[in-house]
Design an enzyme around this catalytic site. Structure first.
Site, PDB file in Angstrom:
ATOM      1  N   LYS A 180       0.829  -1.209   0.000  1.00 59.78           N
ATOM      2  CA  LYS A 180       0.000   0.000   0.000  1.00 59.78           C
ATOM      3  C   LYS A 180       0.871   1.271   0.000  1.00 59.78           C
ATOM      4  O   LYS A 180       2.089   1.171   0.113  1.00 59.78           O
ATOM      5  CB  LYS A 180      -0.959  -0.037   1.193  1.00 59.78           C
ATOM      6  CG  LYS A 180      -1.844  -1.297   1.234  1.00 59.78           C
ATOM      7  CD  LYS A 180      -2.838  -1.375   0.079  1.00 59.78           C
ATOM      8  CE  LYS A 180      -3.472  -2.746  -0.081  1.00 59.78           C
ATOM      9  NZ  LYS A 180      -4.517  -3.081   0.880  1.00 59.78           N
TER      10      LYS A 180
HETATM   11  C1  LIG Z   1      -5.560  -3.990   1.314  1.00 57.91           C
HETATM   12  C2  LIG Z   1      -7.007  -3.707   1.274  1.00 57.91           C
HETATM   13  C3  LIG Z   1      -7.847  -3.904   2.372  1.00 57.91           C
HETATM   14  C4  LIG Z   1      -7.394  -4.569   3.642  1.00 57.91           C
HETATM   15  O1  LIG Z   1      -6.268  -4.016   4.213  1.00 57.91           O
HETATM   16  P1  LIG Z   1      -5.337  -4.942   5.161  1.00 57.91           P
HETATM   17  O2  LIG Z   1      -4.437  -3.932   5.801  1.00 57.91           O
HETATM   18  O3  LIG Z   1      -4.621  -5.895   4.278  1.00 57.91           O
HETATM   19  O4  LIG Z   1      -6.224  -5.609   6.143  1.00 57.91           O
HETATM   20  C5  LIG Z   1      -9.163  -3.513   2.266  1.00 57.91           C
HETATM   21  N1  LIG Z   1      -9.658  -2.978   1.135  1.00 57.91           N
HETATM   22  C6  LIG Z   1      -8.892  -2.800   0.042  1.00 57.91           C
HETATM   23  C7  LIG Z   1      -9.500  -2.201  -1.177  1.00 57.91           C
HETATM   24  C8  LIG Z   1      -7.555  -3.176   0.071  1.00 57.91           C
HETATM   25  O5  LIG Z   1      -6.796  -3.045  -1.023  1.00 57.91           O
END
Ligand SMILES: *Cc1c(COP(=O)(O)O)cnc(C)c1O
Length: 377
Positions: A180
């Site tokens: 991310k």
């Molecule tokens: C990565 C992601 C999540 C979840 O995040 P985590 O930190 O992995 O729990 C939720 N929604 C979207 C669109 C994502 O890309």
């Protein structure tokens, strides 16, 4: 293998974690508060609550809205499963809505048509890092008395009509997973201007207790009471230290992603056999992903060919209604979200991450040119 996305850790990030480890605090301590303040400032919101993942952030946000069995929440088909799973965690039911063909963002009209007398909230997803249509979404949700939640796990640092992601919905959730925009290893946050929603999310993060350990310490009391059912969704202090250090580089990370996206767009605009998603003019994209659409039927060929050449493409996403779990919930029939389903057959996410260099870029451009030449013949 060139990844489709990856974190960037520098020596100062490592030093920040080491300093936090030496401070004597391991879990919720001064770094959590400092990280939350920095996040709120960057996102131009009053409150930030750090949590153990983006999924925990979604769960805490939906819980703060008081959702439960019998309630329905609208979610776009083109997203990671966590968006809809978090609705299930509260006992409410996700209602899967189709997306718009041009950019795969939630189709506001399709969402409005899916509203019933049980609908309580809508989760917009900033797919690939491009903010959803927040102005029409706000108008539509307030007309129907629905809460607006942003799943901004892709879009920290992006903006919509000049306003930073974080303050575009009643509650905004973001993720600090390594792929991310910034990372804490695992982690997430809820952002909001509403102090009561923030307080509920904060309480939910620590078992639903009236006062967390730090607050008891400050007030010199041992006393606490469990107000509601909560979880252990805490982030550690050394992760928060990493988050602060990473957050200071968010603008540079996104600038680097923007340069790469512009290179792809210049090279690939208007090529037959390769379609780019539309970028809306009233918003600044975060370029978490760079999805393209190849000819239907050729996606898996491209996937295998690019992987063989060390280019780690990926697919984002199988639409929610085509997952076995959601099929068992009654979403089995293909054709329920025709736009997302058609896109799914054609989608490939190309590598994009801050440390991607010119040689990496040349490799991708060269491999894609060759594939386009062979697919045309
Ligand atoms: C990565 C992601 C999540 C979840 O995040 P985590 O930190 O992995 O729990 C939720 N929604 C979207 C669109 C994502 O890309």
């Amino acid at each position: 293998m060139l990844p489709y996305s990856t974190h960037q850790l520098d020596e100062d990030d490592i030093q920040a974690v080491v300093a936090a480890l030496r401070s004597g605090w391991l879990t919720t301590g001064p770094m959590i508060e400092a990280f939350e303040q920095d996040l709120a400032a960057v996102c131009q919101v009053r409150q930030a609550v750090a949590l153990s993942s983006g999924t925990a952030a979604l769960h805490a946000a939906l819980n703060a809205l008081g959702l439960g069995p019998g309630d329905e929440v609208l979610v776009p088909a083109m997203t990671f499963v966590a968006t809809a799973n978090a609705v299930h965690y509260t006992g409410a039911t996700p209602v899967i809505v189709d997306v718009r063909a041009s950019d795969l963002l939630l189709d506001v009209q399709a969402a409005e048509s899916a509203i019933t007398d049980r609908t309580r909230a809508l989760i917009a997803v900033d797919y690939a890092g491009q903010p959803a249509d927040y102005q029409p979404l706000r108008a539509m949700t307030s007309r129907h008395g629905l809460a607006l939640v942003a799943d901004a796990c892709h879009s920290l640092g992006a903006s919509y009509q000049g306003r930073a992601v974080g303050g575009l919905a009643d509650l905004t959730c973001t993720s600090f997973h390594p792929v991310k925009p910034i990372t804490t290893g695992e982690g997430g946050a809820v952002l909001t201007d509403d102090p009561e929603l923030a307080a509920r999310a904060r309480r939910f993060r620590s078992h639903g207790l009236s006062l967390d350990a730090g607050e008891r310490e400050r007030r010199e009391t041992w006393s606490y009471e469990m107000i509601e059912l909560g979880y252990n969704y805490r982030l550690t202090d050394f992760q928060a230290a990493l988050g602060r250090s990473q957050l200071a580089k968010l603008v540079d990370f996104i600038a680097a992603r923007r340069v790469l996206a512009a290179r792809y767009r210049t090279a690939w605009s208007g090529l037959p056999g390769l379609d780019l998603l539309t970028e809306q003019e009233d918003r600044q994209h975060g370029y978490h992903l760079f999805p393209v659409r190849v000819r239907a039927g050729l996606r898996d060929t491209w996937f295998k060919a690019l992987r063989r050449q060390g280019i780690g493409v990926n697919v984002h996403y199988r639409p929610l209604n085509l997952h076995a779990f959601y099929q068992r919930q009654g979403w089995g029939r293909a054709g329920q979200c025709p736009v997302a389903e058609a896109a799914f057959e054609e989608l490939l996410s190309m590598p994009i991450f801050p440390a991607m260099d010119e040689a990496d870029m040349q490799r991708v451009l060269h491999s894609v040119s060759r594939l386009l030449a062979t697919s045309a013949s």
